[in-house]
Design an enzyme around this catalytic site. Structure first.
Site, PDB file in Angstrom:
ATOM      1  N   GLU A 165      -8.695   0.200  -2.536  1.00  0.00           N
ATOM      2  CA  GLU A 165      -9.584   0.035  -1.392  1.00  0.00           C
ATOM      3  C   GLU A 165     -10.491   1.170  -1.527  1.00  0.00           C
ATOM      4  O   GLU A 165     -10.046   2.356  -1.928  1.00  0.00           O
ATOM      5  CB  GLU A 165      -8.515   0.357  -0.402  1.00  0.00           C
ATOM      6  CG  GLU A 165      -7.738  -1.083   0.376  1.00  0.00           C
ATOM      7  CD  GLU A 165      -6.919  -0.609   1.490  1.00  0.00           C
ATOM      8  OE1 GLU A 165      -7.162   0.378   2.178  1.00  0.00           O
ATOM      9  OE2 GLU A 165      -6.292  -1.347   1.611  1.00  0.00           O
ATOM     10  N   ARG A 176      -9.716   7.720  -0.639  1.00  0.00           N
ATOM     11  CA  ARG A 176     -10.725   8.106   0.054  1.00  0.00           C
ATOM     12  C   ARG A 176     -11.689   9.252  -0.206  1.00  0.00           C
ATOM     13  O   ARG A 176     -11.176  10.105  -1.010  1.00  0.00           O
ATOM     14  CB  ARG A 176      -9.793   8.629   1.495  1.00  0.00           C
ATOM     15  CG  ARG A 176      -9.167   7.612   2.044  1.00  0.00           C
ATOM     16  CD  ARG A 176      -8.720   8.134   3.672  1.00  0.00           C
ATOM     17  NE  ARG A 176      -9.692   8.078   4.650  1.00  0.00           N
ATOM     18  CZ  ARG A 176      -9.696   7.267   5.494  1.00  0.00           C
ATOM     19  NH1 ARG A 176      -8.827   6.230   5.542  1.00  0.00           N
ATOM     20  NH2 ARG A 176     -10.489   7.106   6.603  1.00  0.00           N
ATOM     21  N   THR A 232      -8.131   3.314   8.510  1.00  0.00           N
ATOM     22  CA  THR A 232      -9.137   2.317   8.821  1.00  0.00           C
ATOM     23  C   THR A 232      -9.050   1.660  10.191  1.00  0.00           C
ATOM     24  O   THR A 232      -8.263   1.310  10.653  1.00  0.00           O
ATOM     25  CB  THR A 232      -9.269   1.294   7.795  1.00  0.00           C
ATOM     26  OG1 THR A 232      -8.666   1.760   6.390  1.00  0.00           O
ATOM     27  CG2 THR A 232     -10.406   0.631   7.665  1.00  0.00           C
ATOM     28  N   GLU A 240     -10.892  -9.978   3.257  1.00  0.00           N
ATOM     29  CA  GLU A 240      -9.576  -9.371   3.895  1.00  0.00           C
ATOM     30  C   GLU A 240      -9.620  -9.517   5.501  1.00  0.00           C
ATOM     31  O   GLU A 240     -10.513  -8.618   5.604  1.00  0.00           O
ATOM     32  CB  GLU A 240      -9.070  -8.257   3.336  1.00  0.00           C
ATOM     33  CG  GLU A 240      -7.575  -7.784   3.988  1.00  0.00           C
ATOM     34  CD  GLU A 240      -7.086  -6.415   3.498  1.00  0.00           C
ATOM     35  OE1 GLU A 240      -7.211  -6.165   2.320  1.00  0.00           O
ATOM     36  OE2 GLU A 240      -6.507  -5.884   4.341  1.00  0.00           O
ATOM     37  N   ASN A 254       1.030  -1.327   0.011  1.00  0.00           N
ATOM     38  CA  ASN A 254       0.064   0.128   0.065  1.00  0.00           C
ATOM     39  C   ASN A 254       0.918   1.327  -0.103  1.00  0.00           C
ATOM     40  O   ASN A 254       1.549   1.485   0.744  1.00  0.00           O
ATOM     41  CB  ASN A 254      -0.933  -0.053   1.256  1.00  0.00           C
ATOM     42  CG  ASN A 254      -1.965   1.005   1.307  1.00  0.00           C
ATOM     43  OD1 ASN A 254      -1.495   2.139   1.304  1.00  0.00           O
ATOM     44  ND2 ASN A 254      -3.081   0.899   1.455  1.00  0.00           N
ATOM     45  N   HIS A 305      -3.552  -4.890   7.588  1.00  0.00           N
ATOM     46  CA  HIS A 305      -3.759  -3.768   8.845  1.00  0.00           C
ATOM     47  C   HIS A 305      -2.809  -4.134   9.816  1.00  0.00           C
ATOM     48  O   HIS A 305      -2.886  -4.794  10.631  1.00  0.00           O
ATOM     49  CB  HIS A 305      -5.271  -3.487   9.038  1.00  0.00           C
ATOM     50  CG  HIS A 305      -5.396  -1.915   9.281  1.00  0.00           C
ATOM     51  ND1 HIS A 305      -4.893  -1.568  10.522  1.00  0.00           N
ATOM     52  CD2 HIS A 305      -5.905  -1.089   8.364  1.00  0.00           C
ATOM     53  CE1 HIS A 305      -5.077  -0.241  10.320  1.00  0.00           C
ATOM     54  NE2 HIS A 305      -5.747   0.095   9.120  1.00  0.00           N
ATOM     55  N   HIS A 344       0.816   6.118   1.965  1.00  0.00           N
ATOM     56  CA  HIS A 344       1.734   6.940   2.669  1.00  0.00           C
ATOM     57  C   HIS A 344       2.796   7.892   1.843  1.00  0.00           C
ATOM     58  O   HIS A 344       3.089   9.213   2.577  1.00  0.00           O
ATOM     59  CB  HIS A 344       2.380   6.304   3.850  1.00  0.00           C
ATOM     60  CG  HIS A 344       1.511   5.841   4.869  1.00  0.00           C
ATOM     61  ND1 HIS A 344       0.253   6.805   5.246  1.00  0.00           N
ATOM     62  CD2 HIS A 344       1.045   5.052   5.716  1.00  0.00           C
ATOM     63  CE1 HIS A 344      -0.520   6.248   6.198  1.00  0.00           C
ATOM     64  NE2 HIS A 344      -0.065   5.185   6.461  1.00  0.00           N
ATOM     65  N   HIS A 369      -5.896   3.576  -1.391  1.00  0.00           N
ATOM     66  CA  HIS A 369      -6.830   3.763  -0.993  1.00  0.00           C
ATOM     67  C   HIS A 369      -7.683   4.911  -1.297  1.00  0.00           C
ATOM     68  O   HIS A 369      -7.007   6.265  -0.822  1.00  0.00           O
ATOM     69  CB  HIS A 369      -6.849   3.557   0.818  1.00  0.00           C
ATOM     70  CG  HIS A 369      -8.283   3.700   1.298  1.00  0.00           C
ATOM     71  ND1 HIS A 369      -8.434   3.436   2.734  1.00  0.00           N
ATOM     72  CD2 HIS A 369      -9.637   3.964   0.973  1.00  0.00           C
ATOM     73  CE1 HIS A 369      -9.688   3.754   3.116  1.00  0.00           C
ATOM     74  NE2 HIS A 369     -10.481   4.011   1.931  1.00  0.00           N
ATOM     75  N   ARG A 429      -7.596  12.622   1.275  1.00  0.00           N
ATOM     76  CA  ARG A 429      -6.537  13.121   2.336  1.00  0.00           C
ATOM     77  C   ARG A 429      -5.275  12.609   1.604  1.00  0.00           C
ATOM     78  O   ARG A 429      -4.117  13.368   1.779  1.00  0.00           O
ATOM     79  CB  ARG A 429      -6.543  12.691   3.388  1.00  0.00           C
ATOM     80  CG  ARG A 429      -6.601  11.233   3.740  1.00  0.00           C
ATOM     81  CD  ARG A 429      -6.555  10.882   5.018  1.00  0.00           C
ATOM     82  NE  ARG A 429      -7.827  11.008   5.702  1.00  0.00           N
ATOM     83  CZ  ARG A 429      -8.094  10.480   6.795  1.00  0.00           C
ATOM     84  NH1 ARG A 429      -7.215   9.710   7.535  1.00  0.00           N
ATOM     85  NH2 ARG A 429      -9.624  10.622   7.304  1.00  0.00           N
TER      86      ARG A 429
HETATM   87  N1  PXP Z   1      -5.686  -3.314   4.652  1.00  0.00           N
HETATM   88  C1  PXP Z   1      -6.655  -2.366   4.540  1.00  0.00           C
HETATM   89  C2  PXP Z   1      -8.254  -2.786   4.212  1.00  0.00           C
HETATM   90  C3  PXP Z   1      -6.363  -1.190   4.992  1.00  0.00           C
HETATM   91  O1  PXP Z   1      -7.327  -0.062   5.051  1.00  0.00           O
HETATM   92  C4  PXP Z   1      -5.052  -0.723   4.911  1.00  0.00           C
HETATM   93  C5  PXP Z   1      -4.667   0.739   5.411  1.00  0.00           C
HETATM   94  O2  PXP Z   1      -4.937   1.544   4.348  1.00  0.00           O
HETATM   95  C6  PXP Z   1      -4.054  -1.828   4.954  1.00  0.00           C
HETATM   96  C7  PXP Z   1      -4.512  -3.264   4.708  1.00  0.00           C
HETATM   97  C8  PXP Z   1      -2.710  -1.502   5.362  1.00  0.00           C
HETATM   98  O3  PXP Z   1      -2.503  -1.274   6.640  1.00  0.00           O
HETATM   99  P1  PXP Z   1      -1.176  -0.695   7.216  1.00  0.00           P
HETATM  100  O4  PXP Z   1      -0.787   0.523   6.547  1.00  0.00           O
HETATM  101  O5  PXP Z   1      -1.239  -0.438   8.589  1.00  0.00           O
HETATM  102  O6  PXP Z   1      -0.057  -1.798   6.678  1.00  0.00           O
END
Ligand code: PXP
Length: 238
Positions: A70, A45, A101, A151, A7, A190, A10, A43, A49
């Site tokens: 996402e 949103r 999330t 997931e 992901n 997550h 960030h 993601h 953001r």
């Molecule tokens: N899976 C989902 C559904 C999420 O919303 C997120 C965060 O955007 C992640 C995985 C990844 O989480 P993390 O950034 O804590 O690794």
């Protein structure tokens, strides 16, 4: 071996902090893929953001592995997904005030909305995964709704105190076995980091880990290529 989807939200968070054009999550996605990741996750949103519409559209053209979007189960997002056509949509709950999330979808409350979104996306040829807590009722409903995959939310386990950790992991382990018996695709994500990933040793039912923050955090110190490779090495050892 389970796949790793990285992901890159960030990277966009850092860009948006200055409201300029660097660092670009599109560039990050290319590096992530060259380091061996199996997919790129963003993601989009409602409040935009971090990831912007432009990112998703360019990534659709540049990602060579799999693009996973996402999103919340809203009409706006469904329209965007049907237009962009990611390889997978993961439906997540979304609150404006949250930092990230905060938990899985509540399918007891949102079953109809989520069901309609799954139908619309699948009718457009897009497979759908639902992000839910490791709870049998939620996983059963995921199956009943006809989603392609689940997931499993690993955040509660990853954030748990030492004392609570085993109990939280046992919930995840039960959830994985339950989803496997229902023949759902199984993703997990997550909060996962370079330590917590090791707990999944022997869980060959998992198709894909979705990991963002810990990899991007490590990348700030050691570089993105190395951060992705370090995580892949740990997944390989599971
Ligand atoms: N899976 C989902 C559904 C999420 O919303 C997120 C965060 O955007 C992640 C995985 C990844 O989480 P993390 O950034 O804590 O690794």
């Amino acid at each position: 071996m389970a796949r790793l989807a990285v992901n890159v939200d960030h990277v966009a968070t850092l860009r948006q902090a200055r409201q300029i054009h660097i660092p670009d999550p599109v560039t990050a996605a290319a590096v992530v893929e060259m380091a061996g990741a199996d997919g790129v996750v963003v993601h989009l949103r409602e409040d935009r953001r971090h990831i912007q519409d432009r990112d998703v559209r360019i990534l659709r053209q540049t990602v060579k592995t799999r693009l996973i979007l996402e999103m919340a189960a809203t009409q706006e997002m469904i329209d965007i997904a049907l237009d962009v056509r990611p390889d997978l949509v993961t439906l997540v709950p979304e609150k404006r005030q949250e930092l990230t999330t905060e938990g899985g979808l509540d399918l007891k409350v949102n079953r109809d909305t989520v069901h309609r979104a799954v139908d619309a996306l699948q009718s457009g040829g897009i497979p759908v995964s639902l992000f839910v807590d490791p709870d049998e009722d939620q996983i059963r409903t995921t199956h009943e709704i006809g989603a392609d995959a689940v997931e499993i939310h690993t955040g509660t386990f990853c954030d748990a105190s030492e004392k609570e950790r085993q109990k939280q992991f046992d919930n995840i382990a039960r959830g994985i076995k339950f989803a496997y018996a229902l023949e759902l695709g199984i993703n997990a994500g997550h909060g996962l980091g370079y330590d917590t990933i090791k707990a999944f040793k022997g869980f060959s039912e998992i198709d894909e880990f979705s990991i963002g923050h810990s990899i991007i955090a490590r990348a700030v110190i050691v570089g993105l290529d190395r951060a992705v490779r370090d995580m892949i090495a740990l997944i390989k050892a599971l």
